[in-house]
Design an enzyme around this catalytic site. Structure first.
Site, PDB file in Angstrom:
ATOM      1  N   ASP A   1       9.525   2.693  -0.340  1.00 27.90           N
ATOM      2  CA  ASP A   1       8.513   3.394   0.407  1.00 27.90           C
ATOM      3  C   ASP A   1       8.738   3.027   1.768  1.00 27.90           C
ATOM      4  O   ASP A   1       8.223   1.854   2.301  1.00 27.90           O
ATOM      5  CB  ASP A   1       7.038   2.929   0.052  1.00 27.90           C
ATOM      6  CG  ASP A   1       5.985   3.659   0.688  1.00 27.90           C
ATOM      7  OD1 ASP A   1       6.207   4.341   1.800  1.00 27.90           O
ATOM      8  OD2 ASP A   1       4.929   3.798   0.255  1.00 27.90           O
TER       9      ASP A   1
ATOM     10  N   LYS B   1       4.547  10.271   8.020  1.00 28.21           N
ATOM     11  CA  LYS B   1       4.213  10.900   9.435  1.00 28.21           C
ATOM     12  C   LYS B   1       5.501  10.668  10.448  1.00 28.21           C
ATOM     13  O   LYS B   1       5.550  11.612  11.324  1.00 28.21           O
ATOM     14  CB  LYS B   1       2.993  10.180  10.080  1.00 28.21           C
ATOM     15  CG  LYS B   1       2.939   8.733  10.119  1.00 28.21           C
ATOM     16  CD  LYS B   1       1.578   8.294   9.174  1.00 28.21           C
ATOM     17  CE  LYS B   1       1.842   6.869   9.151  1.00 28.21           C
ATOM     18  NZ  LYS B   1       0.752   6.568   7.879  1.00 28.21           N
TER      19      LYS B   1
ATOM     20  N   TYR C   1       0.907  -1.209   0.020  1.00 26.19           N
ATOM     21  CA  TYR C   1       0.034   0.181   0.093  1.00 26.19           C
ATOM     22  C   TYR C   1       0.949   1.151   0.032  1.00 26.19           C
ATOM     23  O   TYR C   1       1.931   1.245   0.735  1.00 26.19           O
ATOM     24  CB  TYR C   1      -0.839  -0.173   1.096  1.00 26.19           C
ATOM     25  CG  TYR C   1      -1.691   1.177   1.578  1.00 26.19           C
ATOM     26  CD1 TYR C   1      -3.145   1.296   0.576  1.00 26.19           C
ATOM     27  CD2 TYR C   1      -1.422   2.197   2.421  1.00 26.19           C
ATOM     28  CE1 TYR C   1      -3.730   2.366   0.734  1.00 26.19           C
ATOM     29  CE2 TYR C   1      -2.248   3.165   2.543  1.00 26.19           C
ATOM     30  CZ  TYR C   1      -3.575   3.412   1.725  1.00 26.19           C
ATOM     31  OH  TYR C   1      -4.247   4.520   1.853  1.00 26.19           O
TER      32      TYR C   1
END
Ligand code: HOZ
Length: 423
Positions: free
Chosen positions: A237, A265, A142
């Protein structure tokens, strides 16, 4: 009716599904969300005053635990100077230099506001650099919710069982090719077909959105080699693994150098931030130096920078934090495995450093297909029992569990006791 239930009844009238991100809806465990009022260290409290030991940590960034005093103070100081300027600031330079110092593969970095934005921008940059359109992603990985990446995705779409979102035009995803995680042959087959047209491979170096799925020995190196052979860009990622598995993330942990890296984040200690960075010749494609356009008023927001600089500096100055976190996590996941073994429960525990998952299946979980063999109704029952025991784990099978430096040995022991009962 609990306060959380009452709030949820109200929320569904005004917010789709009552939540601002689908995984929070608790639908896959047949329950309703706990509405959180506050968090501190390794704990969160809900509207009904229940305290939970938190194993989500805002989906990763709370590596120091919630409310770390130095981070909090930095944020409050920054707030007093103004919340947003939409102009260049000193903290952005400090942050960029810090990331470039910490992560050897990164010569230049651009701040954005989320992991989704970071990935979307990194892909555009890779396409601009190579002049090619196709990208390769892995089933079950994802990379946020941008159109081109909502193809056979993990996380909430995997939980919902609809890994291709409606509303995404086929014309946007026609250049997104998918391979199987941990299956180099499936990648080679795509490159043999059209390698000269592939701009990039994007991969979660540790799959963490189909539950936690570690890369097999040699998998990441093979991706590096294939990209080198075809002149494609390798994008890691590291929204989940960055600054967590080691100071320099999964790339440091496994010793593989990507061309571009995306962060989320964790760069802002939980504030809404993301970043993408990498090789200078690639990053110099980005406007205003190059012609790959990408922009954002809130990018490099001073409050988020203050939080992130403080967290990353603490991590950089304390290498022992990683030893402590990884040892604690090894003991935690090791004891779960030991318990399952003793009780002859044939389930799987996958973990890398401080992220891990339990899968209710007999077969080893190495990719999307094997993750899908997990009995999600067993996970739902287990998760609801854990919540009742004051342990907050992901309300969906295909997510990770996150440990932090704030989890004490007592927290871990209490969690293990609860787990033994609930499992
Ligand atoms: N798997 C997601 C984080 N990488 C869960 C969080 C969300 O979608 O809200």
């Amino acid at each position: 009716m609990t306060q959380s239930e009452a709030l949820f009844n109200e929320a569904v009238k005004y917010i789709p599904g009552g939540v601002n991100s689908p995984v929070r809806a608790f639908g896959s465990i047949g329950s309703t969300p706990r509405f959180i009022t506050k968090a501190d260290k390794a704990y969160m409290w809900d509207e009904d005053g229940n305290r939970y030991i938190d194993y989500i940590g805002s989906w990763g960034p709370m590596i120091l635990g919630h409310n770390h005093p130095a981070v909090l103070e930095a944020v409050l100081d920054a707030c007093r100077l103004g919340l947003s300027f939409g102009a260049a600031t000193r903290p952005e330079v400090t942050m960029a230099k810090l990331i470039c110092d910490i992560v050897p593969s990164i010569d230049m970095v651009r701040m954005v506001n989320s992991g989704t934005e970071a990935v979307m921008s990194a892909i555009r940059t890779a396409r601009g650099y190579t002049g090619r359109d196709k990208i390769v992603k892995f089933t079950g990985c994802y990379h946020g919710h941008s159109d081109g990446l909502l193809v056979k995705a993990g996380s909430g779409v995997m939980t919902a069982g609809v890994p291709d979102s409606s509303g995404v035009p086929a014309s946007v995803t026609k250049d997104t090719l998918t391979a199987e995680y941990n299956n180099v042959d499936s990648v080679r087959a795509l490159f043999e077909q059209c390698g000269e047209e592939i701009a990039a491979i994007i991969v979660e170096p540790v799959g963490a959105n189909m539950g936690v799925v570690p890369p097999k020995e040699g998998f990441l190196q093979s991706l590096r080699d294939i990209c080198d052979s075809y002149g494609s860009v390798l994008i890691f990622d590291e929204v989940i693994t960055g600054f967590r598995l080691s100071l320099s993330g999964a790339q440091g942990y496994y010793g593989i150098t990507p061309d571009l890296t995306t962060f989320g984040k964790i760069i802002g200690a939980g504030m809404p931030v993301g970043a993408y960075g990498g090789r200078r010749d690639i990053m110099e494609q980005v406007a205003p130096v190059g012609n790959v356009y990408q922009a954002g008023t809130l990018s490099g927001n001073p409050v988020a920078m203050a939080a992130g600089i403080t967290q990353l500096t603490l991590l950089k100055d304390h290498p022992e934090y990683y030893t402590e976190l990884n040892e604690k996590s090894d003991r935690f996941f090791g004891q779960i495995k030991e318990f399952l073994h003793q009780k002859r429960l044939p389930w799987q525990v996958n973990h890398v450093g401080s992220i891990g998952s339990i899968f209710f299946t007999q077969s080893p979980v190495t990719d999307y297909a094997s993750a899908k063999t997990s009995d999600v109704s067993a996970y739902a029952a287990y998760c609801n029992k854990m919540l009742a025991h004051g342990i907050y784990i992901a309300p969906a099978q295909f997510e990770a569990m996150f440990l932090s430096l704030a989890h004490t040995e007592e927290d871990i022991d209490a969690t293990l006791i609860a787990m033994e009962e609930c499992l």
